[in-house]
Design an enzyme around this catalytic site. Structure first.
Site, PDB file in Angstrom:
ATOM      1  N   ASP A  17       0.835  -1.210   0.000  1.00  0.00           N
ATOM      2  CA  ASP A  17       0.000   0.000   0.000  1.00  0.00           C
ATOM      3  C   ASP A  17       0.865   1.255   0.000  1.00  0.00           C
ATOM      4  OD1 ASP A  17      -2.399   1.410   0.041  1.00  0.00           O
ATOM      5  OD2 ASP A  17      -2.486   1.455   2.229  1.00  0.00           O
ATOM      6  N   ASN A  65     -11.095  -2.343  -4.704  1.00  0.00           N
ATOM      7  CA  ASN A  65     -10.411  -1.281  -5.464  1.00  0.00           C
ATOM      8  C   ASN A  65     -11.095  -0.989  -6.802  1.00  0.00           C
ATOM      9  OD1 ASN A  65      -7.107  -2.387  -4.385  1.00  0.00           O
ATOM     10  ND2 ASN A  65      -8.331  -0.709  -3.580  1.00  0.00           N
TER      11      ASN A  65
HETATM   12  C1  IPE Z   1      -5.312  -2.525   0.222  1.00  0.00           C
HETATM   13  O1  IPE Z   1      -5.058  -1.158   0.058  1.00  0.00           O
HETATM   14  C2  IPE Z   1      -5.298  -3.218  -1.099  1.00  0.00           C
HETATM   15  C3  IPE Z   1      -3.999  -3.265  -1.770  1.00  0.00           C
HETATM   16  C4  IPE Z   1      -2.869  -2.802  -1.322  1.00  0.00           C
HETATM   17  C5  IPE Z   1      -4.021  -3.919  -3.045  1.00  0.00           C
HETATM   18  P1  IPE Z   1      -6.240  -0.096  -0.001  1.00  0.00           P
HETATM   19  O2  IPE Z   1      -5.603   1.225  -0.252  1.00  0.00           O
HETATM   20  O3  IPE Z   1      -7.275  -0.525  -0.968  1.00  0.00           O
HETATM   21  O4  IPE Z   1      -6.842  -0.191   1.464  1.00  0.00           O
HETATM   22  P2  IPE Z   1      -7.744   0.819   2.279  1.00  0.00           P
HETATM   23  O5  IPE Z   1      -8.815   1.331   1.340  1.00  0.00           O
HETATM   24  O6  IPE Z   1      -6.848   1.939   2.719  1.00  0.00           O
HETATM   25  O7  IPE Z   1      -8.262   0.020   3.423  1.00  0.00           O
HETATM   26  C1  IPE Z   2      -1.849   0.321  -3.202  1.00  0.00           C
HETATM   27  O1  IPE Z   2      -1.638   1.683  -3.280  1.00  0.00           O
HETATM   28  C2  IPE Z   2      -2.111  -0.297  -4.551  1.00  0.00           C
HETATM   29  C3  IPE Z   2      -3.531  -0.475  -4.833  1.00  0.00           C
HETATM   30  C4  IPE Z   2      -4.476  -0.471  -3.941  1.00  0.00           C
HETATM   31  C5  IPE Z   2      -3.880  -0.699  -6.217  1.00  0.00           C
HETATM   32  P1  IPE Z   2      -2.804   2.739  -3.186  1.00  0.00           P
HETATM   33  O2  IPE Z   2      -3.247   3.061  -4.569  1.00  0.00           O
HETATM   34  O3  IPE Z   2      -3.886   2.321  -2.268  1.00  0.00           O
HETATM   35  O4  IPE Z   2      -2.013   3.964  -2.580  1.00  0.00           O
HETATM   36  P2  IPE Z   2      -2.525   4.998  -1.508  1.00  0.00           P
HETATM   37  O5  IPE Z   2      -3.005   4.212  -0.322  1.00  0.00           O
HETATM   38  O6  IPE Z   2      -3.626   5.778  -2.168  1.00  0.00           O
HETATM   39  O7  IPE Z   2      -1.319   5.815  -1.207  1.00  0.00           O
HETATM   40 MG    MG Z   3      -4.149   2.550  -0.249  1.00  0.00          MG
END
Ligand code: IPE
Ligand code: IPE
Ligand code: MG
Length: 230
Positions: A17, A65
């Site tokens: 993340d 997502n």
């Molecule tokens: C979790 O991250 C999913 C991945 C890293 C693929 P998210 O960014 O989706 O999680 P939340 O929304 O902060 O819980």
């Molecule tokens: C994790 O990074 C990857 C995916 C969930 C696809 P994020 O896209 O959630 O990155 P942040 O949390 O917005 O920084």
């Molecule tokens: Mg994230």
């Protein structure tokens, strides 16, 4: 060696993340953060298996997502396309078996095809197993497994339920790392990580180095795993 005495985790899972915030800090589009994350992931995978880890599950995209703007999902699809065409030979050469867990029907047909090809090409890899979680949700996976038992008119046990999950060929998770400051599981491996050691890193995923991973391994080695016993 008894499981509880192993200092190197057999199965490591990582919630990758922080890509979006990494890009935002640099005034770049979020897609550039995902690109940087993919680059980091590719090199980290080699490092993880060089440390004696046998199973590695990486959370790349959750089912939830898909509620993000179409532009971001498209950018991620492009990166997956690139990954599954350009990195399979390397995994094959390293003896890493690749499997993809999650709901593939959420993905475009060409990516589904590239995934099947990658799984087939790396299927004989004996050095380690890499599971990429794409379109994955642990609750969805559990519901899917439960429905299978209902259809077959069987009762589940802890073992048969574990085997029926998309992670069914892997042992339970020993170490779960989440990068990017948040301290939650976000619907990742809810059953499989029941007794995992949890490590939360402040680093955004593109900044999470091989050394940071080694630091997590060192921290894991110091933990006392009791599994409810004395
Ligand atoms: C979790 O991250 C999913 C991945 C890293 C693929 P998210 O960014 O989706 O999680 P939340 O929304 O902060 O819980
Ligand atoms: C994790 O990074 C990857 C995916 C969930 C696809 P994020 O896209 O959630 O990155 P942040 O949390 O917005 O920084
Ligand atoms: Mg994230």
């Amino acid at each position: 060696m008894a499981e509880a005495e192993r200092s190197v985790p057999r199965h490591v899972a990582i919630i990758m993340d922080g890509n979006g915030r990494w890009a935002k800090k640099r005034l770049l589009p979020r897609a550039m953060g995902h690109r940087a994350g993919l680059r980091r992931m590719i090199s980290l995978i080699g490092h993880i298996f060089s440390r004696g880890v046998e199973y590695c599950t990486l959370f790349a995209l959750s089912a939830e997502n898909f509620a993000r703007p179409a532009e971001e999902i498209e950018a991620l699809f492009s990166l997956f396309r690139e990954y599954f065409t350009q990195n399979v030979a390397e995994l094959e050469a390293q003896g890493i078996r690749l499997i993809v867990i999650g709901d593939r029907s959420l993905l475009p047909a060409d990516i589904q095809g590239a995934i099947s090809h990658a799984e087939e090409a790396t299927g004989r890899g004996a050095r380690g197993t890499l599971a990429l979680a794409i379109g994955y949700g642990a609750r969805q996976d559990l519901v899917c497994a439960c429905n299978k038992f209902v259809r077959e008119g069987r009762e589940a046990t802890q073992e048969t339920l574990a085997q029926s999950l998309s992670t069914g060929t892997m042992p339970e998770v020993d170490l779960l790392i989440r990068t990017g400051k948040e301290k939650r599981l976000s619907n990742f491996l809810l059953f499989e990580a029941a007794y995992a050691e949890l490590i939360f890193s402040e680093k955004l995923f593109p900044d999470f180095t091989d050394r940071d991973f080694d630091g997590a391994l060192a921290e894991y080695a110091k933990r006392e795993r009791r599994f409810g016993k004395l």
